[in-house]
Design an enzyme around this catalytic site. Structure first.
Site, PDB file in Angstrom:
ATOM      1  N   GLU A 120      -2.233  -1.009   4.212  1.00 21.40           N
ATOM      2  CA  GLU A 120      -2.813  -2.613   5.095  1.00 21.40           C
ATOM      3  C   GLU A 120      -4.535  -2.660   4.557  1.00 21.40           C
ATOM      4  O   GLU A 120      -5.755  -1.311   5.457  1.00 21.40           O
ATOM      5  CB  GLU A 120      -2.851  -2.626   6.357  1.00 21.40           C
ATOM      6  CG  GLU A 120      -3.279  -4.226   5.966  1.00 21.40           C
ATOM      7  CD  GLU A 120      -2.756  -4.929   8.251  1.00 21.40           C
ATOM      8  OE1 GLU A 120      -3.143  -3.904   9.133  1.00 21.40           O
ATOM      9  OE2 GLU A 120      -2.736  -5.914   8.137  1.00 21.40           O
ATOM     10  N   GLY A 260      -8.650   2.091  13.445  1.00 24.90           N
ATOM     11  CA  GLY A 260      -8.134   2.411  14.968  1.00 24.90           C
ATOM     12  C   GLY A 260      -6.525   3.113  15.493  1.00 24.90           C
ATOM     13  O   GLY A 260      -6.062   4.178  15.599  1.00 24.90           O
ATOM     14  N   ALA A 261      -5.506   2.336  14.529  1.00 23.85           N
ATOM     15  CA  ALA A 261      -3.993   2.015  14.249  1.00 23.85           C
ATOM     16  C   ALA A 261      -3.509   1.574  13.568  1.00 23.85           C
ATOM     17  O   ALA A 261      -3.842   0.634  13.431  1.00 23.85           O
ATOM     18  CB  ALA A 261      -3.295   2.457  15.535  1.00 23.85           C
ATOM     19  N   MET A 262      -2.029   1.820  13.087  1.00 26.36           N
ATOM     20  CA  MET A 262      -1.356   0.795  12.161  1.00 26.36           C
ATOM     21  C   MET A 262       0.093   0.526  12.599  1.00 26.36           C
ATOM     22  O   MET A 262       0.697   1.865  12.285  1.00 26.36           O
ATOM     23  CB  MET A 262      -1.787   0.707  11.045  1.00 26.36           C
ATOM     24  CG  MET A 262      -0.963   0.239   9.516  1.00 26.36           C
ATOM     25  SD  MET A 262      -1.810  -0.850   9.685  1.00 26.36           S
ATOM     26  CE  MET A 262      -0.100  -2.088   8.837  1.00 26.36           C
ATOM     27  N   GLU A 263       0.573  -0.299  12.679  1.00 24.77           N
ATOM     28  CA  GLU A 263       1.748  -0.976  13.337  1.00 24.77           C
ATOM     29  C   GLU A 263       2.747  -0.428  11.962  1.00 24.77           C
ATOM     30  O   GLU A 263       3.800  -1.757  12.310  1.00 24.77           O
ATOM     31  CB  GLU A 263       1.273  -2.043  13.791  1.00 24.77           C
ATOM     32  CG  GLU A 263       1.515  -3.186  12.323  1.00 24.77           C
ATOM     33  CD  GLU A 263      -0.505  -4.082  11.974  1.00 24.77           C
ATOM     34  OE1 GLU A 263      -1.037  -3.099  12.342  1.00 24.77           O
ATOM     35  OE2 GLU A 263       0.205  -4.973  11.052  1.00 24.77           O
ATOM     36  N   ASN A 264       3.056   0.244  10.663  1.00 26.00           N
ATOM     37  CA  ASN A 264       3.693   0.552   9.957  1.00 26.00           C
ATOM     38  C   ASN A 264       5.216   0.481  10.803  1.00 26.00           C
ATOM     39  O   ASN A 264       5.398   0.649  11.453  1.00 26.00           O
ATOM     40  CB  ASN A 264       4.323   1.889   8.904  1.00 26.00           C
ATOM     41  CG  ASN A 264       2.707   1.834   8.851  1.00 26.00           C
ATOM     42  OD1 ASN A 264       1.628   1.151   8.100  1.00 26.00           O
ATOM     43  ND2 ASN A 264       1.675   2.889   9.616  1.00 26.00           N
ATOM     44  N   HIS A 296      -0.716  -3.244  21.304  1.00 24.88           N
ATOM     45  CA  HIS A 296      -1.281  -3.806  20.233  1.00 24.88           C
ATOM     46  C   HIS A 296      -0.519  -3.588  19.236  1.00 24.88           C
ATOM     47  O   HIS A 296       0.202  -4.727  18.556  1.00 24.88           O
ATOM     48  CB  HIS A 296      -2.436  -3.914  20.368  1.00 24.88           C
ATOM     49  CG  HIS A 296      -3.070  -4.487  18.909  1.00 24.88           C
ATOM     50  ND1 HIS A 296      -3.613  -6.152  19.386  1.00 24.88           N
ATOM     51  CD2 HIS A 296      -3.364  -4.369  17.395  1.00 24.88           C
ATOM     52  CE1 HIS A 296      -4.462  -6.013  17.677  1.00 24.88           C
ATOM     53  NE2 HIS A 296      -3.905  -4.800  16.709  1.00 24.88           N
ATOM     54  N   GLU A 297      -0.285  -2.186  18.868  1.00 26.13           N
ATOM     55  CA  GLU A 297       1.163  -1.871  17.238  1.00 26.13           C
ATOM     56  C   GLU A 297       2.771  -2.305  17.841  1.00 26.13           C
ATOM     57  O   GLU A 297       2.812  -2.653  16.466  1.00 26.13           O
ATOM     58  CB  GLU A 297       0.541  -0.510  17.507  1.00 26.13           C
ATOM     59  CG  GLU A 297      -0.865   0.045  17.043  1.00 26.13           C
ATOM     60  CD  GLU A 297      -1.773  -1.062  16.058  1.00 26.13           C
ATOM     61  OE1 GLU A 297      -1.308  -1.362  15.237  1.00 26.13           O
ATOM     62  OE2 GLU A 297      -3.391  -0.709  16.014  1.00 26.13           O
ATOM     63  N   GLU A 319      -3.095 -11.243  14.212  1.00 26.83           N
ATOM     64  CA  GLU A 319      -4.293 -10.517  14.769  1.00 26.83           C
ATOM     65  C   GLU A 319      -4.688 -11.624  16.254  1.00 26.83           C
ATOM     66  O   GLU A 319      -4.863 -10.051  16.962  1.00 26.83           O
ATOM     67  CB  GLU A 319      -5.222  -9.357  13.810  1.00 26.83           C
ATOM     68  CG  GLU A 319      -5.105  -8.798  12.505  1.00 26.83           C
ATOM     69  CD  GLU A 319      -4.218  -7.359  12.807  1.00 26.83           C
ATOM     70  OE1 GLU A 319      -4.193  -6.874  14.343  1.00 26.83           O
ATOM     71  OE2 GLU A 319      -3.772  -6.426  12.228  1.00 26.83           O
TER      72      GLU A 319
HETATM   73  N1  ARG Z   1      -3.889  -3.516  11.070  1.00 30.78           N
HETATM   74  C1  ARG Z   1      -4.228  -3.063  11.951  1.00 30.78           C
HETATM   75  C2  ARG Z   1      -4.351  -3.041  13.649  1.00 30.78           C
HETATM   76  O1  ARG Z   1      -4.634  -4.163  14.157  1.00 30.78           O
HETATM   77  C3  ARG Z   1      -5.104  -2.501  11.458  1.00 30.78           C
HETATM   78  C4  ARG Z   1      -5.483  -1.787  10.249  1.00 30.78           C
HETATM   79  C5  ARG Z   1      -6.609  -1.824  10.032  1.00 30.78           C
HETATM   80  N2  ARG Z   1      -6.760  -1.936   8.557  1.00 30.78           N
HETATM   81  C6  ARG Z   1      -8.089  -2.373   7.838  1.00 30.78           C
HETATM   82  N3  ARG Z   1      -7.989  -2.126   5.888  1.00 30.78           N
HETATM   83  N4  ARG Z   1      -9.192  -1.753   8.474  1.00 30.78           N
HETATM   84  O2  ARG Z   1      -3.576  -3.481  14.746  1.00 30.78           O
HETATM   85 ZN    ZN Z   2      -3.598  -5.908  14.581  1.00 26.70          ZN
END
Ligand code: ARG
Ligand code: ZN
Length: 872
Positions: A120, A260-264, A296-297, A319
């Site tokens: 992302e 911070g983190a990513m919700e894959n 959140h994730e 978001e």
């Molecule tokens: N989707 C992720 C989150 O909120 C954030 C990813 C950030 N990506 C970026 N390109 N800055 O939980």
């Molecule tokens: Zn998010």
């Protein structure tokens, strides 16, 4: 690289759909081979196939097994174009990557010997040529082949099918994700990692395996994240009826991570700062952040993954909604009132500043250059406020009904904010046509409040007028639909009945006004005496209130309001008025004396034995420099600094004994506890110590020093370190070098040491920061190092804007250096220049000169360029 804008109005659905994709990764030390086989359908007659791809080495491209000749396709800097294809076909693309040289940390890259991905927003196009857009959803099967010893752990999304030993020292893992997803949710991890395991049984009785991975030796610090995950899973079932939908849920902690983190799907990848914690190494605030980001994730699994975005302009659809959900979760885990205060502080400090600055944009933007610049406070925090207002209007029960409808209508789809608003409005019989202006109009609305009381008629009249300042591309605004929660109090602080035909009561029984016109008047009848207005309770809308209430009313509300948010809000407002006067006096060269009434009220708060400690800690905060910078016409860093320390030291002088009592009462009590109550006690006693430190007396310094050396948790140690670091005492160097020696090999914790030095108010802070950028522990390619040292310094309003230094020039140099390697991280530093228009002419010229210098660099990324060029 293209430097053009893209527009929402140009949105066109994809001309191809993808039934499924097989991705085969072969990981070697010096390169990585990716074979992508997609089952494609052309859905538009005669359409050419344009696949996104950036910085890729194409090895081969085949259609139905036949290699394409070079005249059958074209390659540009950003695309692979195949002018003619069959209607249904298998597309096979082989690419070669060098993850070990990928410094942008998007796509596939290597961190600390671990291969990992961040797709992302548009990182997948750095892995293979694909329709890299969220409205193309497909089923993924993945294989990963790598050296068995070096990369024993091979992970991807969905279900683990099998792992094969290839016999030659290599092995191969097979994964299949049963849920369709857009490619930004794809993830892969290959490395030698430690793991902790647990299980969660869903409400329908399915057992889910939970795994949290981190580098060997650190996995014992993952238990708090694991507990947070289980709490989140339970909360989402209880609150929204949402159950997890795979057999495994994995979290992997990585040291080099832009965000911070990513919700894959099924495989979250986290910045290790938001996973690793124990009381020796993490503060109470860290524990709280980890809980909320893990939540959140996890919540994204439904709001983001099951229902995803049609296009990136809709980012707030997932978001804003997911931030709202994590805020509500945190409120249920801790204290709702205190949580709301914290969330509003963050909103006002960051988002209001953004919305008043050169990069103000709507929650649903219309155009952009770099999609990654959309990950803003406006999309996240203001987006959450927009959802919260919907909930306020329809009440919690109504909101749940709307959420159920949203999933019923859109599960498995890629949708828009319009779709979400309709799903909430329709089952509740509401019309959100006007309300949706919150998505389309940028800027923070202002509501002006005027009051009148007619003793003879027993009538109280509230007149409201809303305006919204012009923002880029939006000189004029239409009126917003603003839910304003309110109450009227009698002179003893009791709630009065609201006798007004325009008052609404939502399904939670809360009283609110729905302001829709530019100007509206509300008459309340049957009031024998003048009531005191308590307005914008719980901060029910993200607005600025202009309300010239009499001081008597403000002090009364600070003491007696039944809405805890507003009690603290009044304390802030009074503090702000006072600081405003002090700043003006400082600029006029007059002596800075403090209003006694304010001091008395704060002192009464300090002495209030019945007040909840975590709430008291909030009551005692005085507005930050970042808030002053928004409220004041001119950002005069020296005046801000002097005003603030004058006020803080006056409070400390007046209450020395009581603050020491608070300190001793709570110091050392349950030092290892992670109970939010104990967090509150610690927050209050450490705040007492911070106030006392303003006295610069040796006894207090000795207490801080003792706290540093004897601390049994990181919260106490860090508080003491920050206090000592901001002094010239002999204790300073000893504590800093001790901290360094203890944590120099700990990539997460050493960041605290950078921040402690970047945030001091000492005159030589800039020199310290410069020296630290050359320190062996500082690695400019590590985002956490950059954020904790450089971004923290950029947010240090006093020292960043010190007229006697060349901070701007130094900062611009660093932005340029970072931009060449990692545009996303560089772009995050640019926000330090958001206040340019508030600077005095000399400082403004200095800042603009640096901004122009950066923009003149031809190779500057579109990320940084987009943010910087709007501020000149
Ligand atoms: N989707 C992720 C989150 O909120 C954030 C990813 C950030 N990506 C970026 N390109 N800055 O939980
Ligand atoms: Zn998010």
């Amino acid at each position: 690289m293209k430097q053009e804008k893209i527009y929402l109005k140009d949105y066109k659905g994809p001309a191809f759909s993808v039934d499924s994709i097989n991705l085969d990764f072969v990981i070697n030390e010096d390169f990585c081979r990716v074979v992508a086989k997609s089952k494609m359908n052309r859905t538009e007659d005669g359409a050419e196939l344009r696949l996104n791809g950036v910085e890729l080495k194409l090895v081969s491209v085949k259609i139905d097994g036949t290699p394409l000749k070079t005249d059958q396709y074209q390659i540009t800097e950003e695309e692979l174009i195949i002018p003619s294809t069959p209607k249904k076909f298998e597309l096979e693309i082989e690419t070669e990557l060098q993850p070990q040289h990928n410094t942008s940390l998007e796509g596939l890259y290597k961190s600390n010997g671990i291969f990992c991905t961040q797709c992302e927003a548009q990182g997948f196009r750095k892995i293979t040529y694909f329709l890299d857009r969220p409205d193309v959803m497909t089923s993924y099967s993945v294989t990963i082949e790598a050296d068995k010893k070096k990369y024993p752990v091979l992970l991807s999304n969905g279900d683990r099918i099998k792992i094969e030993d290839l016999g030659n020292g290599r092995h191969k893992a097979f994964w299949r994700d049963p849920h369709k997803k857009p490619c930004y949710l794809f993830a892969l991890v290959a490395g030698d990692l430690g793991v902790i395991r647990d299980t969660f049984t869903t409400s329908s009785g399915r057992k889910v395996n939970l795994e949290v991975y981190a580098v060997h030796g650190k996995q014992e610090r993952c238990w708090h994240a694991m507990e947070s995950l289980k709490k989140s899973m339970k909360w989402d079932e209880e609150t929204f009826g949402l159950e997890y939908d795979l057999n495994d849920y994995m979290i992997v902690a990585i040291d080099d991570f832009n965000a911070g983190a990513m919700e894959n799907k099924g495989l979250n990848i986290f910045n290790s700062r938001l996973v690793l914690a124990d009381s020796n190494s993490a503060t109470d605030v860290d524990f709280h952040s980890i809980e909320s980001v893990v939540a959140h994730e996890y919540f994204h699994n439904w709001t983001g993954n099951r229902v995803t975005l049609r296009d990136w302009f809709q980012l707030s659809l997932k978001e804003g909604l997911t931030v709202f959900r994590d805020q509500e979760f945190s409120a249920d885990m801790t204290d709702r009132g205190v949580q709301r205060i914290e969330d509003v502080d963050a909103l006002r400090t960051g988002q209001f500043a953004e919305d008043a600055g050169p990069n103000s944009h709507p929650v649903r933007p219309e155009s952009c250059m770099a999609v990654d610049n959309f990950f803003t406070m406006t999309i996240y925090e203001k987006g959450s406020e927009v959802i919260r207002m919907m909930q306020t209007i329809v009440g919690r029960k109504g909101f749940r009904k709307g959420m159920d409808e949203y999933f019923k209508r859109h599960d498995g789809q890629a949708v828009t904010t319009e779709d979400f608003a309709a799903a909430i409005a329709e089952p509740n019989g509401k019309d959100f046509t006007q309300f949706k202006r919150w998505y389309h109009q940028s800027g923070t609305p202002v509501v002006h409040v005027t009051e009148a009381y007619d003793q003879a008629k027993g009538e109280y009249t509230l007149s409201l007028e809303q305006t919204c300042p012009p923002t880029p591309n939006q000189p004029h605004k239409e009126p917003f639909h603003i839910p304003l929660m309110m109450g009227l109090l009698d002179k003893n602080g009791k709630e009065l009945a609201l006798n007004c035909d325009k008052i609404q009561v939502n399904t939670d029984g809360k009283n609110l006004i729905e302001l829709k016109e530019r100007k509206e008047t509300f008459v309340f009848k049957g009031l024998k005496e003048r009531p005191v207005l308590s307005f914008l309770r719980e901060f029910s809308a993200p607005i600025n209130l202009r309300w010239e209430a009499g001081e008597d009313d403000l002090y009364f509300l600070m003491e007696k309001d039944t809405d805890s948010f507003n009690r603290r809000e009044m304390a802030q407002k009074l503090g702000l008025n006072l600081l405003h006067n002090l700043i003006a006096r400082h600029r006029e060269g007059k002596p800075l004396n403090i209003d006694n009434r304010y001091l008395k009220a704060i002192s009464a708060t300090i002495r209030d034995a019945d007040m909840d400690p975590s709430f008291k800690a909030k009551m005692l905060q005085i507005p930050s420099h970042a808030i002053l910078a928004q409220e004041e016409e001119v950002l005069d860093s020296e005046a801000f600094h002097n005003a603030r320390i004058t006020l803080r030291s006056a409070i400390a002088r007046e209450n020395r004994t009581q603050l020491l009592d608070i300190y001793h009462k709570y110091h050392g009590v349950e030092p290892k506890s992670h109970d939010p109550k104990v967090f509150g006690h610690r927050a209050l006693k450490n705040q007492a110590l911070h106030y006392l430190a303003e006295l610069h007396d040796l006894e207090i310094l000795a207490i801080a020093n003792k706290q540093y050396w004897e601390a049994q948790n990181m919260t106490d140690r860090m508080t003491a370190l920050m206090i000592l670091a901001d002094t010239e005492s002999e204790f300073r160097d000893k504590a800093l070098s001790d901290f360094y020696n203890n944590w120099k090999n700990d990539s997460v914790v050493i960041n605290k040491w950078f921040t402690a030095q970047a945030t001091t108010t000492r005159k030589q802070t800039l020199e310290d920061v410069k020296a630290l950028t050359k320190h062996p522990a500082f690695n400019i390619t590590n985002p956490n190092n950059v954020y904790s040292l450089l971004r923290a310094f950029g947010a240090n309003i006093v020292r960043f804007n010190d007229p006697k230094t060349d901070a701007y020039e130094f900062y611009a140099d660093k932005i340029l250096e970072i931009d060449a390697k990692n545009p996303q991280v560089a772009a995050r530093l640019c926000a330090a220049f958001n206040f340019v228009k508030k600077l005095d002419p000399v400082m403004k010229e200095k800042a603009i000169k640096q901004i122009k210098r950066m923009v003149a660099v031809e190779s500057l990324s579109k990320n940084s360029r987009e943010l910087l060029q709007s501020s000149i």
